[in-house]
Design a protein around this motif. Structure first.
Motif, PDB file in Angstrom:
ATOM      1  N   ASP A 115       7.472  17.642-100.969  1.00  0.00           N
ATOM      2  CA  ASP A 115       6.875  17.892 -99.912  1.00  0.00           C
ATOM      3  C   ASP A 115       5.361  18.671 -99.984  1.00  0.00           C
ATOM      4  OD1 ASP A 115       8.107  20.140-100.410  1.00  0.00           O
ATOM      5  OD2 ASP A 115       9.218  20.055 -97.973  1.00  0.00           O
ATOM      6  N   MET A 119       2.732  20.062 -98.299  1.00  0.00           N
ATOM      7  CA  MET A 119       2.921  21.534 -96.958  1.00  0.00           C
ATOM      8  C   MET A 119       1.626  22.339 -97.076  1.00  0.00           C
ATOM      9  SD  MET A 119       5.051  20.294 -95.303  1.00  0.00           S
ATOM     10  CE  MET A 119       5.488  21.686 -93.724  1.00  0.00           C
ATOM     11  N   TRP A 123      -0.706  23.142 -94.101  1.00  0.00           N
ATOM     12  CA  TRP A 123      -0.780  24.701 -94.027  1.00  0.00           C
ATOM     13  C   TRP A 123      -2.290  25.305 -93.587  1.00  0.00           C
ATOM     14  CZ3 TRP A 123      -2.718  29.241 -95.810  1.00  0.00           C
ATOM     15  CH2 TRP A 123      -2.248  30.281 -95.571  1.00  0.00           C
ATOM     16  N   ASP A 143      11.098   9.780 -96.489  1.00  0.00           N
ATOM     17  CA  ASP A 143      11.481  11.166 -95.869  1.00  0.00           C
ATOM     18  C   ASP A 143      10.947  12.182 -94.750  1.00  0.00           C
ATOM     19  OD1 ASP A 143      12.528   9.193 -97.765  1.00  0.00           O
ATOM     20  OD2 ASP A 143      14.088  11.388 -98.396  1.00  0.00           O
ATOM     21  N   LEU A 144       8.954  11.896 -95.366  1.00  0.00           N
ATOM     22  CA  LEU A 144       8.726  13.184 -94.792  1.00  0.00           C
ATOM     23  C   LEU A 144       8.142  12.922 -93.395  1.00  0.00           C
ATOM     24  CD1 LEU A 144       7.085  14.521 -98.414  1.00  0.00           C
ATOM     25  CD2 LEU A 144       8.559  15.712 -96.833  1.00  0.00           C
ATOM     26  N   THR A 147       8.034  15.416 -90.416  1.00  0.00           N
ATOM     27  CA  THR A 147       7.294  16.705 -90.300  1.00  0.00           C
ATOM     28  C   THR A 147       5.458  16.238 -90.466  1.00  0.00           C
ATOM     29  OG1 THR A 147       8.873  17.529 -92.751  1.00  0.00           O
ATOM     30  CG2 THR A 147       6.474  18.093 -92.476  1.00  0.00           C
ATOM     31  N   VAL A 148       5.216  14.584 -90.452  1.00  0.00           N
ATOM     32  CA  VAL A 148       3.734  14.628 -90.575  1.00  0.00           C
ATOM     33  C   VAL A 148       4.008  14.708 -88.601  1.00  0.00           C
ATOM     34  CG1 VAL A 148       2.065  13.013 -91.363  1.00  0.00           C
ATOM     35  CG2 VAL A 148       3.712  13.749 -92.998  1.00  0.00           C
ATOM     36  N   GLN A 150       5.154  14.918 -86.384  1.00  0.00           N
ATOM     37  CA  GLN A 150       5.436  16.907 -85.334  1.00  0.00           C
ATOM     38  C   GLN A 150       3.447  17.006 -85.149  1.00  0.00           C
ATOM     39  OE1 GLN A 150       8.167  19.184 -87.137  1.00  0.00           O
ATOM     40  NE2 GLN A 150       7.197  20.542 -88.753  1.00  0.00           N
TER      41      GLN A 150
END
Length: 301
Positions: A115, A119, A123, A143-144, A147-148, A150
């Motif tokens: 990630d 990330m 960011w 898996d990610l 995270t994406v 959200q």
């Protein structure tokens, strides 16, 4: 309800509604800068920045130019501007294009399980340092996804195996077309792309990898680098071509290491270099600072 992504885009477009860049590559010869400057002056443009570079000017080489300018009511004048500049382009045998700052590039991110590069891009995008619309993230692993998602960005899990690779790539290409993607970024996407996939996005796919190549090809490069006692860890970001990891280089970075660093240290340091190098390369592409020629690039500061 307007999303964070949409608000960022609207604000940038408003602040840059009259700004554009002109990128030129052509045979080197006298009069290019004068012709371009006069053209912009005659059309009422104010030049903000102009950079030029010649390769082998004494031997009839190649000339590269990037001009950033402001022109009132530019969005209404795009077609007319391009039609009139085509005469200059033809006279000087130019490869040229106008890039309008308010046309925010739509960027797809491809990722696997790691990630750190993803990330960093997200960011910088959140901070406003990476000016792009990121409408989709695509991965061969789930898996990610949380995270994406959200951040309000659609996440697509498309598994890839040797048997399903062609079908998976067709699904990916369909998504790129559906989301009108301008550039794809491989943020440690651990798959080799087919020539057909690459041909659909010529010089519009950006990759990142360690800079050991051509040494330590294949699996476990950091472990083998540690065993060899390397003293420099690096990363390279480049445009993807049919030649694996040999496309035009956009940016590289290095960090020194020593005998006290074990293999896990090398991986950690490598990840740090990778994410910063990729972010710089992507930023420069989004800002139209890169011109590719043959298997090299000219990157304007």
């Amino acid at each position: 309800m307007t999303s964070l992504r949409q608000r960022k885009i609207q604000l940038f477009q408003e602040n840059n509604k009259d700004k554009a860049r002109l990128l030129i590559s052509c045979p080197d010869q006298p009069g290019i800068v004068a012709a371009v400057s006069k053209f912009l002056f005659d059309h009422g443009a104010n030049i903000l920045q102009s950079d030029q570079y010649s390769i082998d000017p004494e031997g009839g080489g190649r000339f590269f130019m990037r001009v950033e300018f402001i022109l009132p009511n530019l969005s209404e004048r795009e077609k007319h501007l391009e039609e009139e500049f085509s005469i200059i382009g033809e006279n000087f045998k130019m490869d040229w294009h106008f890039a309008y700052a308010y046309h925010i590039k739509r960027m797809a991110i491809f990722v696997s399980k790691q990630d750190h590069c993803l990330m960093e891009l997200l960011w910088q995008w959140q901070a406003g340092d990476l000016v792009a619309d990121i409408p989709v993230v695509i991965s061969n692993h789930p898996d990610l996804g949380p995270t994406v998602e959200q951040l309000g960005i659609p996440f697509y899990h498309i598994p890839v195996t040797k048997e399903t690779k062609q079908e998976a790539e067709q699904k990916q290409l369909k998504l790129l077309e559906e989301y009108k993607i301008d550039v794809s970024v491989l943020a440690r996407y651990m798959q080799i792309l087919s020539p057909e996939f690459i041909a659909a996005q010529p010089l519009k796919i950006i990759n990142i990898h360690h800079s050991f190549l051509p040494a330590f090809i294949g699996a476990r490069p950091y472990e083998r680098a540690y065993e060899r006692g390397v003293k420099i860890i690096g990363a390279t970001s480049h445009y993807v071509t049919d030649d694996l990891d040999e496309g035009p280089i956009i940016e590289q970075g290095v960090q020194r290491v020593n005998h006290s660093n074990n293999a896990e240290d090398l991986k950690r340091i490598g990840r740090s270099v990778e994410r910063s190098v990729l972010a710089r390369a992507v930023t420069w592409h989004l800002e139209d600072r890169v011109i590719a020629f043959k298997n090299k690039t000219v990157v304007f500061g």
